[in-house]
Every structure is written in C-alpha cells, then in structure tokens.
Design an enzyme around this catalytic site. Structure first.
Site, PDB file in Angstrom:
ATOM      1  N   THR A 347      19.451  60.501  33.712  1.00  5.33           N
ATOM      2  CA  THR A 347      20.754  60.176  34.315  1.00  5.33           C
ATOM      3  C   THR A 347      20.553  59.355  35.587  1.00  5.33           C
ATOM      4  O   THR A 347      21.270  58.381  35.823  1.00  5.33           O
ATOM      5  CB  THR A 347      21.515  61.490  34.645  1.00  5.33           C
ATOM      6  OG1 THR A 347      21.407  62.354  33.511  1.00  5.33           O
ATOM      7  CG2 THR A 347      22.968  61.239  34.940  1.00  5.33           C
ATOM      8  N   ARG A 369      12.547  56.610  26.999  1.00  7.14           N
ATOM      9  CA  ARG A 369      11.891  57.056  25.771  1.00  7.14           C
ATOM     10  C   ARG A 369      12.941  57.361  24.697  1.00  7.14           C
ATOM     11  O   ARG A 369      14.069  57.709  25.017  1.00  7.14           O
ATOM     12  CB  ARG A 369      11.081  58.327  26.058  1.00  7.14           C
ATOM     13  CG  ARG A 369       9.867  58.071  26.920  1.00  7.14           C
ATOM     14  CD  ARG A 369       9.277  59.348  27.467  1.00  7.14           C
ATOM     15  NE  ARG A 369      10.194  60.028  28.364  1.00  7.14           N
ATOM     16  CZ  ARG A 369      10.071  61.288  28.743  1.00  7.14           C
ATOM     17  NH1 ARG A 369       9.061  62.009  28.296  1.00  7.14           N
ATOM     18  NH2 ARG A 369      10.931  61.842  29.554  1.00  7.14           N
ATOM     19  N   LYS A 380      18.282  71.671  24.521  1.00 12.52           N
ATOM     20  CA  LYS A 380      18.357  70.633  25.557  1.00 12.52           C
ATOM     21  C   LYS A 380      19.445  69.587  25.256  1.00 12.52           C
ATOM     22  O   LYS A 380      20.108  69.084  26.150  1.00 12.52           O
ATOM     23  CB  LYS A 380      16.993  69.940  25.671  1.00 12.52           C
ATOM     24  CG  LYS A 380      16.953  68.846  26.740  1.00 12.52           C
ATOM     25  CD  LYS A 380      15.574  68.201  26.802  1.00 12.52           C
ATOM     26  CE  LYS A 380      15.521  67.098  27.835  1.00 12.52           C
ATOM     27  NZ  LYS A 380      16.285  65.915  27.445  1.00 12.52           N
ATOM     28  N   ALA A 599       5.741  64.851  28.145  1.00 13.66           N
ATOM     29  CA  ALA A 599       4.747  64.821  29.223  1.00 13.66           C
ATOM     30  C   ALA A 599       3.950  66.110  29.324  1.00 13.66           C
ATOM     31  O   ALA A 599       2.917  66.136  29.968  1.00 13.66           O
ATOM     32  CB  ALA A 599       5.426  64.523  30.544  1.00 13.66           C
ATOM     33  N   PHE A 630       9.202  65.241  32.834  1.00 15.01           N
ATOM     34  CA  PHE A 630       9.002  66.492  33.590  1.00 15.01           C
ATOM     35  C   PHE A 630       8.653  66.225  35.068  1.00 15.01           C
ATOM     36  O   PHE A 630       9.063  65.227  35.627  1.00 15.01           O
ATOM     37  CB  PHE A 630       7.974  67.386  32.884  1.00 15.01           C
ATOM     38  CG  PHE A 630       8.417  67.813  31.512  1.00 15.01           C
ATOM     39  CD1 PHE A 630       9.665  68.405  31.321  1.00 15.01           C
ATOM     40  CD2 PHE A 630       7.625  67.599  30.395  1.00 15.01           C
ATOM     41  CE1 PHE A 630      10.098  68.795  30.048  1.00 15.01           C
ATOM     42  CE2 PHE A 630       8.050  67.971  29.115  1.00 15.01           C
ATOM     43  CZ  PHE A 630       9.285  68.580  28.959  1.00 15.01           C
ATOM     44  N   PHE A 718      25.393  68.190  42.119  1.00 16.32           N
ATOM     45  CA  PHE A 718      26.275  68.891  41.178  1.00 16.32           C
ATOM     46  C   PHE A 718      27.517  69.331  41.954  1.00 16.32           C
ATOM     47  O   PHE A 718      27.463  69.527  43.179  1.00 16.32           O
ATOM     48  CB  PHE A 718      25.560  70.126  40.608  1.00 16.32           C
ATOM     49  CG  PHE A 718      24.471  69.806  39.611  1.00 16.32           C
ATOM     50  CD1 PHE A 718      24.339  70.549  38.447  1.00 16.32           C
ATOM     51  CD2 PHE A 718      23.570  68.775  39.828  1.00 16.32           C
ATOM     52  CE1 PHE A 718      23.336  70.265  37.523  1.00 16.32           C
ATOM     53  CE2 PHE A 718      22.566  68.480  38.921  1.00 16.32           C
ATOM     54  CZ  PHE A 718      22.450  69.238  37.756  1.00 16.32           C
ATOM     55  N   TRP A 747      26.606  60.729  38.130  1.00 16.79           N
ATOM     56  CA  TRP A 747      27.082  61.512  36.980  1.00 16.79           C
ATOM     57  C   TRP A 747      28.617  61.504  36.930  1.00 16.79           C
ATOM     58  O   TRP A 747      29.211  61.372  35.866  1.00 16.79           O
ATOM     59  CB  TRP A 747      26.553  62.952  37.078  1.00 16.79           C
ATOM     60  CG  TRP A 747      26.934  63.811  35.898  1.00 16.79           C
ATOM     61  CD1 TRP A 747      26.335  63.854  34.686  1.00 16.79           C
ATOM     62  CD2 TRP A 747      28.031  64.733  35.826  1.00 16.79           C
ATOM     63  NE1 TRP A 747      26.984  64.744  33.856  1.00 16.79           N
ATOM     64  CE2 TRP A 747      28.039  65.300  34.536  1.00 16.79           C
ATOM     65  CE3 TRP A 747      29.019  65.138  36.735  1.00 16.79           C
ATOM     66  CZ2 TRP A 747      28.970  66.234  34.122  1.00 16.79           C
ATOM     67  CZ3 TRP A 747      29.955  66.079  36.326  1.00 16.79           C
ATOM     68  CH2 TRP A 747      29.925  66.625  35.029  1.00 16.79           C
TER      69      TRP A 747
END
Length: 867
Positions: A347, A369, A380, A599, A630, A718, A747
């Site tokens: 993000t 990726r 996830k 990773a 990660f 957040f 976001w």
C-alpha cells in the site's frame, strides 16, 4: 543530386548508429523487371537494403493486404512500398500499411497530414516530389491533372496548390477535356494517355509531365518532331525520391527509438469516507486501456504484448533500445517486523508512486511481486495494496495475472517428473537400451543433440560420432546414477494444501516398486521463481536453469537440470514469463508486476528485469519504487546482498514502513491473530506500549544503516491511531537516525495522502550514498551465516545441526562456497522464534539444514522450524 543527398544523410545516420541496417520491403504484383532493377540500383547507390516480395500477377487485394500485415510486424523492416497494377491501389490496400512504415506516403494518415500542411509530420509521395523537382516557378500558373485518381491525385493537387498553382483535375473521358487542355500552362498525366486523346489538344508551349507507372524511360513517349509541348516523365526520379523518403523515414525511426518524455494522463480519485472495501474502490475506477498507458510512458507498439484490456507483457528488447538512457533513482520499501496482518508495504509502495507521479509530476514506477494463490485464498488476501492506494483491476492482479506462476509450476513439475522417470529407466534398462532411447537411430543415422554434446564434454569425452563411444563411455553417458535420498527438487502447487507437505510417490504398479517419500512446496518457493526474479536476460535464464542442482549422484557429485537434458524445455515454458507485466494504480500511474518469491523462504523481491526496464523508462529524474517482503531483517537484507549483486543496481533510499499497531505488539501488547478482532490495546491510545515497541523500529533503522543507504520511515496511519502516538513514533524514528519520518494517509486519501512521504524520499535520494554489501562472497559459508545472524538479527552466535554442517562441507567441496546467503527464517521475529517480539538478544540461531539454489545463485540455510 537526390541520391547523393540521400546517400550522405544515410551515411551520417550510420556513423551515429553503427548497427543500423535500414531495410525497405517492396511488394510487387507485376512482371515489370525495369521497376525492380531501378529500385535495386537506387537503393544500392544510397546504401539501403531492399527486399522485393514478388507476388504473382493476378494476386487479389486480400493477398496483398495479408503480405502487408506480415511486413508491418517485422521489426527488421523499417519501410514498406508498393509496386502494383493500377487497379489494386485501393484505400483498403494503401491503409493496410502502418503509417510509420509508409515510404510512399499514400495512407490516409499520411495524406491527411499533407493536406493539413503538416509537412514535417508526413512524407510527400515520391511521384509528387518528382513532379515538383521537375518544375520551375509555378506560382499563378494553370495546372491540369489528367487521369490522376485517388491518393496519388490528392497528393499532387495538394503540393501543387501549396506552391500557388491554380489546379484543376479531370478524368481522361471528361467531355470538357479538350477545352481544359487548351487553357492549361502545365499538364500532369497521372496515368497513361489513351491513344484517342491527340497531343494537338494541348496548348502550344505547355509543359507535360507524365507520372504513368510504366514509364521508366526519360525519353518522350511520343517521339513526334513537331510536338507543341516540352514533355518530361518522372520515372527514375520518382524511384530516387522513394529512396530519399526511406532515408527520412529512418531518421524518424531512430528518433522514435530514443527515450520519450512521458505524456501521462493520471486518473482522478474522489476518496469517500468511510473508506469502502478494496474491491468496491477498485471496481469504481475505470482503468485506462493498457496500450494507451504504454504509449504515454514511451513504450513502442512492438514492445508490448496485450493480455485483455488492462494487462500487457513488455518485451526485453526495450533494454537494448534504451541502453544509453541514464537510470532513474532506485527506492526500496521495506518494513519493521510485521504482525500476521501485514503492515502495508504494498500500500505504501503504491501510495508513494501515486504521490510522486499524480501529485508532484515526477515520473515514477512501482515494481511489485505477483501474488501467490496461497495467501490470496488464505487469511492474508491479495497483494494489490489497499484502500485508495492499490493496483487495478484488483481481481486481475490477484488471480492468475498473465500466468507466470502457472508457467513456473509447469516447468518445476516437468523437471520433477524427469528426475523420477530417469531413475526408473536407469533401474530397469541396460546401458545399450538407455543409449538407444537417448540417441535413437533416425532414418538410419544416430546424432547427438547440442545438450548431449555439452554433457559429453563435461564428462571429458571429446567425441561427436555416436557410433565411436566405447561401452564404458556409453555407460558414463547414459547413467546419471542419482542417489534418491539426496533429491532436493520437490514438486510445487500454488495453493495452501497442507496434506501435500509430506507424500509418497511411485505407488502405481507401473513404477516397479520404486516408492519414495517426497513433498510439495508452494510454487513461489521453487528455485525457478528465484531465477525468474534474478535473471537479466533470456540467455542468462537458460544458463541458470541448466545449473540447477536437483540431487547428487552416488559418488556425491551434483546432478543438474542440464544433465537431465531438460533445460531447453524449461526455457520454452518460461519464455513469456520472463517478460514483466504492465498494469496501473488507481490514479493511472504505471506498475510492473513480476515474480513473487516469499522473503521468509526465498529472497522475497520482484524481478531485476522489471526494475531495470522501469529505471530506463522513468528517465534520470524519475523514481522506481520496489518492495522487499516482510521485515528489513530478511526482505531488505536479501535485496541488498542477493538482488543488488545480481543486478548491479545501487539503491538510493530505503522507505521503512511501520504501524502503531505493530509497534504496540513489539512493546508487549497481546498477540495479534489473523481473522480475530483486535484487542483494545490496539484500538485505544497507549503511549507506553508504542514507546516500548519502538525498539524494533530502531533496530530495523540500524540494519538499514549497515548498508549505508539513507532511510525514511513511513508511518502507515490507521484511523484508530491517536495524533500523540503518531508524533511519538516520528520523533523516536528521527532521533534513531532516520533521514525523516512521515505519517501517511494514502490508504484513505490516495496519492495526496503520501505527498509528504514523496517529498522526503526525493530529498533523501539526493543525499550522499555510501552503499556497501554486508559481507564478502569469498568468506566461508558459515562465516557469512554468522555475520547475518549477529549483525542483522542480533544473535549471539549460530549453531549448525550435523545435517547442516555436512551440507556446508559438501557445497564447499563442490565449489559453491562463494555464493551469497538466503536465510529461510520466520518473518514474525528478528530471532528464529516467532513469539519473541521487540529486539531479542543473547540467543543462539539454530541452522537445521542448508540447501543450495545453484541456478538462482545462493545458499539457503533453514533456520529453526521454518516451514
């Protein structure tokens, strides 16, 4: 004079571009050898290569169009001309020629430019050029065009009018022809004059120019002593002008190959509050057609292969075309040790490029990726980013994309099948029988393939005739003697299928009792995925695929894919997967999606090729933002020590992603479990937990500083984070050595919410960079493992199991000791124990096993119980 000018212009182009081989293709559908000879001679004089495609007389328009379409797509042909009977020059045929290859300038696109007066943008048709060359001052004169139809007539009319002539056009059979001929100062015959039109109709002293296609002679076609007119033909001159047009076309072609400034039209975003779901946001935006996006960023039409409306593969030829173009700045997005929910690196990557390009007008590319189906269908979810910072369309991105992971799965499993089949055949066949299968008699003759000849050379057998091998040599050649207990090559599937983690293969009666224990890995853990991510060309990929070690033979020597003879098959399966996939962000900025290793078990970075192509496309003031999986302790460390070594690229900045949520967990907050609601510690202000947890952020900043690259902390905000918590994190980050620390709201706000981050990254990229690798490749394997464990993870020391130690000894003996290290370790802690948060110290790092990806080019130790 015309050919001399064209020759000099072309010679100067060739001096600047030594490998230039300008090729003009001429499609001919008649038997006039004079025209063919004239084209050849003039082309030779100028220095052009010309190919004649001679179609039979009577060829249809469709047959000609199909030949034109073939040559349009031939990258070795830069110009295309037509020599056809008059009846075939229809708009269907003329407009089939690509405007950029249209040397005769008769397509509607070219004529439109000519008529509108855009002379610099078009090529004047050779016949019209020749007519103007033959004429002196024509301003104010009356010109009559007779029998000049269609495109040729329109071109002649346009150029004559531009020079100030009063032009009238008339067909041969017009009743007013005689009267018009008697008033015209200049008469241009567009086609052969019929015998029943006498020359006496022409005004005495008028100039006649004939453009008839069958006239290549410079003599008068009438041969009458008392002709009341000076008559000239354009014949050879028009052919010379065609060659001059071809040279002009080459100048344009070379210009079109140069780096082009972006002409990017970003998509508007109108973020809603509360923020809708990712899929609703993705579907509410209308993406640009991918060919439009490709053109905006300077890709040529023959450099993309379109998959549907919104995805395209980009061909590697672009790297050769832009090899002299300076690279842009190279930015890596890494993170602190994450919670199982992920902290939003994708993000941040997407938000950052949206901010750079859509809001600061700086060329930028995201390189991400390709998501694996395992996490996508697991807890996830996808990997397209989230909120108003994501790649669209989200479903396309997360599911299949252009099939690269399927290609890897197919190639990987083909090799696995070849290993077991080879063992079975060697167990059940004699040397002679194996030799007959490997080198069969075809039409009474045996012959070695190139792969087999290479294998013979590796065995020290310098023979090329299959009939001359001794029995001992045949035995050496046909038997790989694989030791089944040493097979490291596993089958793969791109789904979380826990029941395949340990399996037994060979249960069918046909397998003659050859049963062994094996396993399935997830597709992205395949060494072929690592190779795809690290390769730099098709040839390099083929060599790496051949070097993959799949087992040892019974003498302890490595057995490779090349020994099994399957390298060509693997390369063919991967030939499209090697091309990066072009997509776009919600704000219409470009993204490359390519490769997808994790990773924790692999090197966790997208492809070197995508980064290299993107760095050329953004230009020297642009930015390429790529992401490492990660935490910085694994994804970033591998990016620097493995990927940067493979690519030779030097990073400009590291963006380290942190969240208040993850920092609270590191400060002693309760466990975070995917799928379960967050506890109140994570949704209410708690400055103590944040302050305590910042130790992990400080450690990750220090890890980045080991490599000498400036670091900018991006705090992914957040809605439950309080302003005091946000300020505290930024303050501690700056005090701990970060170049800057910036809260980001991409976001909920799209690129606009990451503008401050983009500005900080731009400033950091201008800092002095002292990038260095963590270790020298010359060090022993165990020493390299120890450096990573102590300097990066904070371990006291490492402890190798007997299995791991014996593997290290074996790889060192086999000559693989000088490869970089790719640690397979949990991503949930700096240590090997997922439950140890913050900054664990004083632990001994256990290495349970050590494996080698020789094709990818690294040794990978398995740390503790990593799955």
């Amino acid at each position: 004079r015309v050919t001399e000018n064209a020759k000099n212009s072309l010679a100067s182009l060739k001096r600047e571009n030594p490998r230039l081989e300008p090729t003009l293709a001429i499609i001919q559908a008649h038997n006039d050898h004079l025209i063919q000879e004239a084209n050849k001679n003039f082309a030779k004089e100028v220095g052009l290569r010309v190919i004649h495609i001679c179609l039979p007389e009577g060829s249809t328009k469709d047959e000609i169009v199909s030949e034109i379409l073939r040559l349009n797509e031939d990258p070795n042909v830069q110009g295309l001309a037509l020599d056809l009977p008059e009846s075939l020059y229809s708009s269907k045929v003329l407009n089939a020629v690509k405007p950029e290859k249209d040397v005769d300038g008769l397509s509607d696109v070219n004529l439109g430019r000519l008529v509108h007066g855009d002379v610099d943008e078009c090529l004047v048709p050779p016949t019209a050029c020749a007519v103007m060359e033959l004429l002196e001052d024509i301003g104010g004169k009356k010109v009559l065009l007779v029998g000049a139809r269609g495109a040729q007539g329109a071109a002649l009319q346009s150029v004559l009018q531009r020079e100030g002539a009063a032009v009238l056009s008339c067909p041969w059979r017009a009743p007013q022809l005689q009267s018009e001929l008697q008033h015209a100062d200049l008469v241009v015959f567009g086609s052969t004059k019929p015998d029943d039109v006498p020359v006496s109709w022409i005004k005495p002293g008028a100039t006649i120019i004939s453009c008839a296609r069958d006239l290549l002679s410079e003599k008068s076609s009438y041969g009458q002593q008392n002709t009341p007119a000076a008559e000239k033909t354009v014949g050879s001159l028009a052919v010379a002008m065609r060659m001059q047009n071809m040279v002009k076309n080459m100048e344009r072609w070379i210009q079109s190959q140069q780096y082009r400034k972006w002409d990017l039209h970003c998509l508007k975003l109108q973020p809603l509050s509360p923020v809708p779901s990712d899929i609703e946001i993705s579907r509410a935006q209308s993406p640009k057609a991918v060919d439009v996006l490709a053109k905006e960023i300077g890709l040529l039409t023959d450099e993309i292969e379109i998959y549907g409306q919104t995805k395209a593969k980009v061909r590697l030829s672009l790297l050769e075309r832009l090899k002299d173009q300076p690279d842009g700045k190279y930015v890596l997005v890494a993170g602190i040790t994450p919670t199982p929910l992920g902290e939003g690196k994708s993000t941040v990557t997407v938000g950052l490029v949206q901010a750079l390009t859509a809001h600061l007008n700086i060329n930028s590319f995201a390189c991400l990726r390709q998501p694996s189906q395992g996490p996508t269908f697991g807890v996830k979810g996808g990997a397209a980013g989230g909120g108003y910072a994501q790649v669209i369309p989200m479903e396309e991105f997360n599911l299949h994309l252009t099939g690269d992971i399927h290609a890897i799965t197919a190639a990987n499993n083909l090799l696995a099948a070849a290993i077991d089949a080879r063992i079975l055949h060697e167990n059940t066949q004699s040397d002679k029988s194996l030799y007959n299968r490997l080198v069969p008699v075809v039409n009474g003759v045996r012959g070695f393939s190139a792969i087999q000849l290479a294998r013979l050379r590796r065995l020290g057998i310098n023979k090329t005739d299959p009939e001359t091998l001794t029995e001992e040599e045949i035995s050496k050649f046909v038997r790989l003697d694989i030791d089944p207990s040493t097979i490291t090559w596993q089958r793969v599937v791109d789904t979380n299928d826990r029941f395949l983690r340990k399996i037994t293969v060979g249960q069918a009666n046909t397998e003659k009792g050859f049963v062994r224990q094996a396993q399935f890995d997830i597709a992205v853990a395949s060494e072929i995925m690592a190779i795809l991510a690290l390769t730099t060309s098709l040839q390099d990929m083929k060599e790496r695929l051949g070097k993959m070690v799949v087992a040892n033979d019974k003498k302890g020597e490595p057995v490779t894919a090349e020994d099994l003879g399957v390298t060509g098959a693997l390369a063919v399966l991967m030939k499209d997967a090697i091309k990066p996939t072009l997509m776009q962000t919600l704000e219409g900025t470009p993204v490359f999606v390519h490769a997808g290793p994790f990773a924790n078990i692999a090197h966790g970075n997208s492809s070197v090729l995508a980064d290299k192509i993107a760095l050329k496309l953004v230009g020297d003031k642009g930015f390429v933002v790529t992401e490492a999986g990660f935490g910085a302790d694994i994804g970033m460390e591998k990016f620097f020590n493995i990927k940067c070594r493979a690519s030779g690229l030097v990073p400009s900045v590291v963006v380290l992603v942190a969240t208040v949520r993850a920092l609270k967990m590191h400060g002693g907050g309760p466990n975070v479990t995917a799928g379960a609601p967050l506890k109140k510690e994570y949704t209410e202000e708690n400055l103590r937990l944040v302050a305590d947890g910042c130790c992990n952020l400080q450690k990750q900043i220090q890890i980045t500083q080991l490599f000498g690259v400036p670091v900018v902390v991006a705090l992914n905000v957040f809605k439950t984070d309080s302003p005091a918590e946000v300020d505290l994190v930024c303050k501690i980050a700056k005090e701990s050595g970060a170049f800057d620390a910036v809260p980001c709201n991409h976001w909920s706000a799209g690129g606009r919410g990451a503008v401050k981050l983009a500005q900080a990254v731009e400033k950091a990229a201008n800092q002095k960079n002292s990038f260095k690798y963590l270790y020298s490749l010359e060090l022993p394997i165990v020493e390299k493992i120890r450096i990573i464990a102590q300097k990066v993870y904070g371990a006291q020391d490492v402890e190798l199991s007997p299995t791991a130690q014996s593997q290290v000894d074996r790889y060192t003996r086999q000559g693989f000791g000088n490869l970089p290290i790719c640690m397979a370790k949990t991503h949930l802690s700096l240590s090997h124990q997922p439950e140890r948060k913050g900054v664990p110290t004083g632990f001994i790092l256990p290495i349970s096993d050590v494996r080698a990806s020789i094709g990818a080019g690294f040794i990978y130790p398995l740390v503790g119980m990593v799955s």
